[in-house]
Design an enzyme around this catalytic site. Structure first.
Site: not given
Length: 275
Positions: A45, A65, A74-76, A158, A191, A210, A218-219
């Site tokens: 990302q 993305n 996006c958590g991470n 998301n 996702n 996704r 994936c956080g």
């Protein structure tokens, strides 16, 4: 020339760009080119730091993305975002408030170098995920031409569907993920998480994202898996989530309460590139 920083959160890697002190715009084609691991920088990302739209907030956080599409959360990336704005001197706060296209978040830099993110209140109402179902259920049936899957569904800003698997290492993540990510019951795509419950405080997880296929971590997927597992009565309040890229700690007190995610954020290098 655009200045950027390469970062990762458990191997989920990002190109992070300061849009506060630089005037930047990326077209989907440019993002796809930059994301190419052979001919570009290579990333899952692109994260863009922008000035806040609300005076009560510190920044606005945008996520794109590798295929050029803009996504809600996006958590991470949020953990890397917090580390980036501190490292670059854009703020001296240890508690940072940001907006995304799906809402507001609080990011907290911990003394041990990890970052804790208030991921907000998980969404379980199908129409808001969005997911086509008459009412919220602990488990849904997802039909495909090949087979029918049992899954849980939740949104962390998301959409996520979560499948229970006996052994995450041997799960057909690429095949099933590609089939379900565009399932007709998820109007905006989804996702797909593959969760192996070790015990009530520990899961192993792989996520097919996704627009990005399987990533090392994936956080939001980790958060959604814990939510689904807790709703289904399999998990407790604090859960260790082992992903291919490393471990996150998720804490959730239950429905209607915000969820907290703690994990690392690593700086890889700084660079500049001509678009």
């Amino acid at each position: 020339m655009i200045q950027f920083t390469k970062m990762h959160g458990l191997g989920n890697d990002f190109m992070v760009v300061d849009g506060v002190t630089q005037n930047v715009f990326f077209s989907p084609e440019q993002i796809r080119r930059l994301a190419d691991r052979n001919f570009g920088i290579g990333f899952d990302q692109l994260l863009l730091v922008e000035p806040p739209y609300d005076p009560d907030l510190d920044f606005h956080y945008r996520i794109f993305n590798a295929d050029g599409t803009e996504v809600e959360q996006c958590g991470n990336g949020a953990r890397c975002f917090a580390r980036f704005v501190r490292n670059k001197g854009l703020t001296n706060k240890s508690k940072i408030r940001v907006s995304t296209s799906s809402g507001k978040m609080t990011l907290r830099l911990e003394r041990d170098g990890t970052v804790t993110v208030n991921m907000g209140v998980p969404i379980l109402e199908p129409s808001q995920i969005p997911f086509k179902a008459k009412k919220p259920e602990k488990t849904y049936l997802l039909q495909t031409p090949m087979q029918t899957f049992l899954c849980g569904a939740a949104s962390m800003g998301n959409p996520h569907c979560v499948l229970d698997v006996e052994d995450v290492a041997s799960a057909s993540v690429a095949e099933i993920g590609a089939m379900l990510t565009k399932h007709e019951r998820f109007p905006r795509g989804v996702n797909v998480g593959f969760m192996q419950v070790v015990d009530s405080g520990h899961i192993k997880l792989r996520v097919y994202e996704r627009g990005a296929a399987e990533t090392l971590a994936c956080g939001t997927g980790a958060c959604a898996a814990v939510v689904v597992g807790q709703v289904q009565g399999k998990l407790g309040q604090q859960v260790r989530v082992d992903l291919p890229g490393g471990t996150l700690t998720i804490n959730w007190e239950g429905e209607g309460k915000p969820l907290w995610m703690t994990g690392p954020a690593q700086h890889v290098y700084d660079g500049q590139i001509q678009l």
